[in-house]
Structures are given as structure tokens and as C-alpha cells.
Design an enzyme around this catalytic site. Structure first.
Site, mmCIF file in Angstrom:
data_model
loop_
_atom_site.group_PDB
_atom_site.id
_atom_site.type_symbol
_atom_site.label_atom_id
_atom_site.label_comp_id
_atom_site.label_asym_id
_atom_site.label_seq_id
_atom_site.Cartn_x
_atom_site.Cartn_y
_atom_site.Cartn_z
ATOM 1 N N LYS A 171 26.526 2.564 12.145
ATOM 2 C CA LYS A 171 25.477 1.597 11.765
ATOM 3 C C LYS A 171 24.180 1.932 12.481
ATOM 4 C CE LYS A 171 27.808 -2.732 10.667
ATOM 5 N NZ LYS A 171 28.005 -4.124 11.067
ATOM 6 N N GLU B 274 21.311 -19.894 12.279
ATOM 7 C CA GLU B 274 20.655 -19.241 11.150
ATOM 8 C C GLU B 274 21.205 -19.858 9.871
ATOM 9 O OE1 GLU B 274 18.161 -16.731 10.947
ATOM 10 O OE2 GLU B 274 18.426 -17.685 8.999
ATOM 11 N N LYS C 206 24.744 -26.705 12.564
ATOM 12 C CA LYS C 206 25.155 -25.582 11.698
ATOM 13 C C LYS C 206 26.442 -25.931 10.943
ATOM 14 C CE LYS C 206 25.686 -21.483 10.024
ATOM 15 N NZ LYS C 206 24.957 -20.314 9.750
ATOM 16 N N PHE D 226 23.073 -26.348 -5.218
ATOM 17 C CA PHE D 226 24.492 -26.318 -4.852
ATOM 18 C C PHE D 226 25.341 -27.277 -5.676
ATOM 19 C CE2 PHE D 226 25.185 -23.360 -1.297
ATOM 20 C CZ PHE D 226 23.904 -22.830 -1.309
ATOM 21 N N CYS E 213 30.800 -17.429 5.499
ATOM 22 C CA CYS E 213 30.489 -18.635 6.284
ATOM 23 C C CYS E 213 31.298 -19.870 5.909
ATOM 24 C CB CYS E 213 29.010 -18.959 6.163
ATOM 25 S SG CYS E 213 27.995 -17.809 7.070
ATOM 26 N N LYS F 84 35.184 -19.889 6.588
ATOM 27 C CA LYS F 84 35.420 -19.712 8.027
ATOM 28 C C LYS F 84 34.998 -20.968 8.813
ATOM 29 C CE LYS F 84 32.042 -17.328 10.265
ATOM 30 N NZ LYS F 84 31.442 -17.997 11.397
ATOM 31 N N ARG G 201 33.983 -10.779 1.227
ATOM 32 C CA ARG G 201 34.763 -11.639 2.119
ATOM 33 C C ARG G 201 35.007 -13.011 1.482
ATOM 34 N NH1 ARG G 201 31.458 -10.969 7.586
ATOM 35 N NH2 ARG G 201 29.789 -10.608 6.079
HETATM 36 C C1 UDX Z 1 25.949 -19.959 3.205
HETATM 37 C C2 UDX Z 1 24.852 -21.016 3.457
HETATM 38 O O1 UDX Z 1 24.164 -21.295 2.241
HETATM 39 C C3 UDX Z 1 23.886 -20.535 4.534
HETATM 40 O O2 UDX Z 1 22.965 -21.566 4.840
HETATM 41 C C4 UDX Z 1 24.679 -20.162 5.780
HETATM 42 O O3 UDX Z 1 23.807 -19.635 6.767
HETATM 43 C C5 UDX Z 1 25.768 -19.151 5.475
HETATM 44 O O4 UDX Z 1 26.605 -19.643 4.418
HETATM 45 P P1 UDX Z 1 26.123 -17.668 1.865
HETATM 46 O O5 UDX Z 1 27.590 -17.756 2.180
HETATM 47 O O6 UDX Z 1 25.416 -16.399 2.129
HETATM 48 O O7 UDX Z 1 25.318 -18.803 2.662
HETATM 49 O O8 UDX Z 1 25.918 -17.962 0.308
HETATM 50 P P2 UDX Z 1 25.634 -19.247 -0.610
HETATM 51 O O9 UDX Z 1 24.510 -18.932 -1.502
HETATM 52 O O10 UDX Z 1 25.526 -20.479 0.185
HETATM 53 O O11 UDX Z 1 26.963 -19.286 -1.514
HETATM 54 C C6 UDX Z 1 28.242 -19.493 -0.934
HETATM 55 C C7 UDX Z 1 29.287 -19.547 -2.023
HETATM 56 O O12 UDX Z 1 29.178 -20.743 -2.777
HETATM 57 C C8 UDX Z 1 29.229 -18.396 -3.043
HETATM 58 O O13 UDX Z 1 30.548 -17.981 -3.335
HETATM 59 C C9 UDX Z 1 28.583 -19.038 -4.256
HETATM 60 O O14 UDX Z 1 28.948 -18.405 -5.459
HETATM 61 C C10 UDX Z 1 29.133 -20.457 -4.169
HETATM 62 N N1 UDX Z 1 28.272 -21.452 -4.811
HETATM 63 C C11 UDX Z 1 27.007 -21.688 -4.334
HETATM 64 C C12 UDX Z 1 28.748 -22.190 -5.873
HETATM 65 O O15 UDX Z 1 29.901 -22.012 -6.323
HETATM 66 N N2 UDX Z 1 27.949 -23.140 -6.446
HETATM 67 C C13 UDX Z 1 26.697 -23.402 -5.980
HETATM 68 O O16 UDX Z 1 26.033 -24.289 -6.546
HETATM 69 C C14 UDX Z 1 26.206 -22.653 -4.910
#
Ligand code: UDX
Length: 425
Positions: A36, A143, A196, A241, A252, A255, A319
Site C-alpha cells: 500500500k 468520521e 458515531k 436512507f 460499518c 460491524k 465486505r
Molecule cells: C456508512 C455511513 O453512511 C457512514 O456515515 C459511516 O461513516 C460508515 O458507514 P457506508 O457503509 O460507506 O457508510 O455506505 P452507505 O452509503 O451508508 O450504505 C451502507 C449500506 O446500506 C449499503 O449496502 C447500501 O446499499 C445500503 N443502503 C443505503 C440501502 O439499502 N438503502 C439506503 O437507502 C441507503
């Protein structure tokens, strides 16, 4: 120009590095993975994220960013040291803070007034334990970025939350963020850690609410996406969401919900809401298989295309992707699988699925298939035309776990189009 060291070069670490680089500072990225480090030093991001390669190359050419595996030297040379290492899920669901503790132990002897900032998600008490053990000036600074949007979110946050052991440390870190025009909050270490978790538990619950509504809407033959358009008009409910489908994945939400559930169960509390969100999220991806079977019957020997392996679009991360339970169930049912993802194929193969068949284009995945499941809403999948589906597939059956396509258009043009959360004709 301030010297900032960032330990851990994943999505969070690199987004943090590029953000502070953009603000004009000098950045040292640290990682124990030499490969990396080498990649970063030639301007190539080890993770697939919009803007990472370009920004890395720019900062390197300006002489304001370099990467090293020498964490000790990084700590010595930096005024602010961000720790952005993984706090993954242990076997029992609990948070594993060993990487974080190792970094703290490594840098502790070489600190001389620098401010250490934990960006990793940590169960309450973890940051204070580290601050006390090593007598460090320490802040927790969660974050909130989304993968796929990491740089954008890091540069345009809704809020900056800082947890600190002493007010002067909180102010010192806040000075780094003075040019950010957003809500800012300084609190204690534990409250910051909890903000968080509370945020991620809320968002995962919101998605799960939409998924439950989708399953219920389907029973009554109404379209959950239309229902949510009406729900979103309520100012008390933010419109984001609420996209129903095959469930959430990623590094995230699963976990963090497991870590919090495990932490409070150990303290004698049964978190019924979190348990229920996790349970629904396990069964939700299997709904697409149910729909597929309802349309084409037994899956044994049938050629099934799985479109999208990443946990979400614009990311190569697999993941906890809902593609994993979908593919595992299709294997159990002896379907003849063909998998396609524009970016996540290598990661999926490396997760124990190396012996499966992978297509190198969307068209070739669809060719001759008896059914296809949409698991990730990649742009090219959203652009699929009914004519392509009809011409390429043996049997034009699409089961959409993400509402990537327009049902009316698909059905009108002769595609058998079914999905989670609407009347399946
Ligand atoms: C998430 C949080 O949004 C972020 O604030 C935190 O720091 C880390 O975790 P991330 O896991 O990168 O971010 O992606 P995110 O866009 O939140 O989507 C998470 C999952 O939810 C994805 O599998 C996505 O497809 C799903 N999702 C999201 C839905 O099924 N429906 C939605 O309306 C939004």
C-alpha cells in the site's frame, strides 16, 4: 502549513489525508502494508474511490504527501497524528481494537506534546483507556463518510464532532477544522464515541424500516418507492436512507451494530431493536431468491446471473455485501452461476469465491441466462434496456434487489421484472 501524520491508509485514512492536503497541509500517510505504501507513493490509491488517484498524484507532485511504513518516524515528525486503523468485528461480534492498541503502543514512547486523534470507531471507554495508559494528548473525532463518496463527504461534512480528554485538546483539533463551514461539536471522549454508534444504528434502522415497509407493501400490492415519496414529504423524516431492497452491507453498519449489541449484552442489557435490525438484514437478501423461485421454479442447473457484487455502487468493497448470502444460497440450490461486477470481482474472488464463473461484461453475464438478480445499482446496470435483456437472456426474468430499473418500462416491453417492495405481476 502543518505537518499531519495519518496512520492507516484505507478509505477513512486516505480521505482524511487528501482532505487536509487540500487544505494546504503537509501529509505523511502511514501503513504497515508495504505494498500500500508503495502504491500511494506512486499516486495510486489502494482503494477504488472517486478522486483519490488524482488528488494523491497532485499532492505528491507538490511535495506535500508521502507514505511510509515507519510509523514511529511519522509520529515523531507530525504535529497532529490521526489513527484511522480498522476496528473490525471479532468472532463473537464484539469490536476488536487490537490494531488500534498496537499503533498507540508503538507511537507512545516517541510523543512529545503531539495531539493524537482516533478516527476509528471505538466502543465507549476505548479512547480514554488509551489516553490514560500512555498519558497522551488525545481526541476522538469520528468520521461519517460513505464509501464511494469518501472524498466528497470528507470535504463536505454535515458536522464535525470532537471528543476530548481536556478542553484545550479539543480546541487545538478544532483549529484544524476552522475553514469548514458546518456544525461543530466538542464533547467528552465517550459521548463522541457514542455519537458515531448512535448515528450508524439510526441509519441502519432507517434502511431496515424501509425494507420492512417494502415487504409489507408487497403483500398489499402497493409500491414502497411511491409510498416513501409520500413519507419523505414529512419534514420530521429526512428523505435519505429510505431506499428499500436487499439490505445493507459494508464495513460499518453490520460491524457497528454487532459491536454495540455485544458490548451491552455483556453489561446485562438485551438490545431488542438492534437485534431485530440485524435479523431482518440477514433475511432480506434471501427475498430475491424467493422471488426468483416464484417466477422460474427450481433453480438447480439453471443459469442465473448475479449483477453487482460490491456492497454498493461506485465501490469495490465486498465486505458484508448482500451478494454473499445471495451467492451462497444460489450455490446451495445448485444454480449454474455467472457473476458480474465492474470493480469488485477480484475482491469477491478473494473472499472464498474463486472457483465461480465471472463475466467480464454485463452483456456476457446476461447472455443465455434463465434469470438475473440485480444486487448493486451500478450506473451501467441502471442503463440496461428492455431490448438488451430480451435479446441476450434465454428467459428475460430480472429480480431487482435495488430498484435499479423502471418497472413500468420493463413490463411494458416484455421483461418479467420483479423486485422487493412492489406488486409483482
Ligand atoms: C456508512 C455511513 O453512511 C457512514 O456515515 C459511516 O461513516 C460508515 O458507514 P457506508 O457503509 O460507506 O457508510 O455506505 P452507505 O452509503 O451508508 O450504505 C451502507 C449500506 O446500506 C449499503 O449496502 C447500501 O446499499 C445500503 N443502503 C443505503 C440501502 O439499502 N438503502 C439506503 O437507502 C441507503
Amino acid at each position: 502549513m502543518i505537518k499531519i501524520g495519518i496512520i492507516g491508509s484505507g478509505y477513512v485514512g486516505l480521505a482524511t489525508a487528501l482532505t487536509f492536503g487540500e487544505l494546504g497541509h503537509e501529509i505523511i500517510c502511514g501503513d504497515i502494508d508495504l505494498e500500500k505504501v508503495e502504491q500511494i507513493n506512486i499516486g495510486k490509491s489502494p482503494v477504488h474511490e472517486a478522486g483519490f488517484d488524482e488528488k494523491l498524484s497532485q499532492l505528491i507532485s507538490e511535495g506535500r504527501l508521502k507514505a511510509t511504513a515507519n510509523i514511529l518516524a511519522l509520529a515523531q515528525d507530525s504535529e497532529f497524528i490521526f489513527i484511522c486503523v480498522d476496528t473490525p468485528m471479532g468472532e463473537d461480534g464484539s469490536m476488536d481494537s487490537s490494531a488500534l492498541e498496537k499503533v498507540a503502543e508503538t507511537i507512545a514512547p516517541n510523543l512529545n506534546g503531539q495531539l493524537v486523534i482516533i478516527k476509528s470507531t471505538t466502543i465507549l471507554g476505548t479512547a480514554r483507556k488509551i489516553a490514560d495508559k500512555y498519558n497522551m494528548n488525545l481526541c476522538h473525532n469520528p468520521e461519517f463518510l460513505r464509501e464511494g463518496m469518501a472524498l466528497h463527504d470528507s470535504l463536505n461534512p454535515d458536522r464535525i464532532v470532537i471528543g476530548c480528554d481536556k478542553p484545550e485538546n479539543g480546541q487545538r483539533l478544532m483549529s484544524l477544522y476552522e475553514n469548514f463551514n458546518c456544525s461543530k461539536l466538542i464533547t467528552n471522549l465517550e459521548t463522541s464515541e457514542m455519537i458515531k454508534y448512535a448515528s450508524n444504528i439510526f441509519l441502519a434502522t432507517k434502511i431496515t424500516y424501509a425494507n420492512e415497509m417494502a415487504n409489507i407493501c408487497e403483500i398489499f400490492g402497493v409500491d414502497v418507492y411511491e409510498v416513501m415519496e409520500g413519507v419523505k414529504l414529512d419534514k420530521r423524516i429526512s428523505p435519505q436512507f429510505l431506499e428499500a431492497g436487499a439490505g445493507f452491507g459494508g464495513s460499518c453498519f453490520p460491524k457497528d451494530l454487532n459491536a454495540m449489541a455485544s458490548a451491552v449484552k455483556n453489561r446485562g442489557y438485551e438490545p431488542n431493536l438492534i437485534n431485530s435490525v440485524l435479523k431482518t438484514n440477514e433475511s432480506q437478501p434471501l427475498r430475491v431468491i424467493e422471488l426468483l423461485e416464484s417466477e422460474i421454479g427450481y433453480l438447480e442447473g439453471k443459469k442465473i446471473a448475479v449483477l453487482g457484487l460490491a456492497f454498493k455502487e461506485d465501490s469495490d468493497d465486498i465486505r458484508n455485501s448482500r451478494a454473499i448470502p445471495i451467492v451462497e444460497t444460489l450455490i446451495q440450490k445448485d444454480a449454474n452461476l455467472i457473476l458480474y461486477d465492474p470493480k469488485a470481482t477480484e475482491n469477491f474472488k478473494n473472499a472464498g469465491f474463486e472457483n465461480l464463473e465471472y463475466a467480464n461484461s454485463l452483456e456476457s453475464a446476461l447472455t443465455g441466462s434463465d434469470g438475473a438478480i440485480i444486487q448493486t445499482k451500478w450506473q451501467e446496470i441502471r442503463e440496461l434496456k428492455p431490448s438488451q435483456i430480451i435479446n441476450l437472456m434465454n428467459n428475460p426474468v430480472i429480480i431487482d434487489g435495488r430498484r435499479a430499473l423502471n418497472p413500468e418500462k420493463m413490463l411494458a416491453d416484455g421483461v418479467k421484472y420483479l423486485g422487493i417492495g412492489w406488486k409483482n405481476l
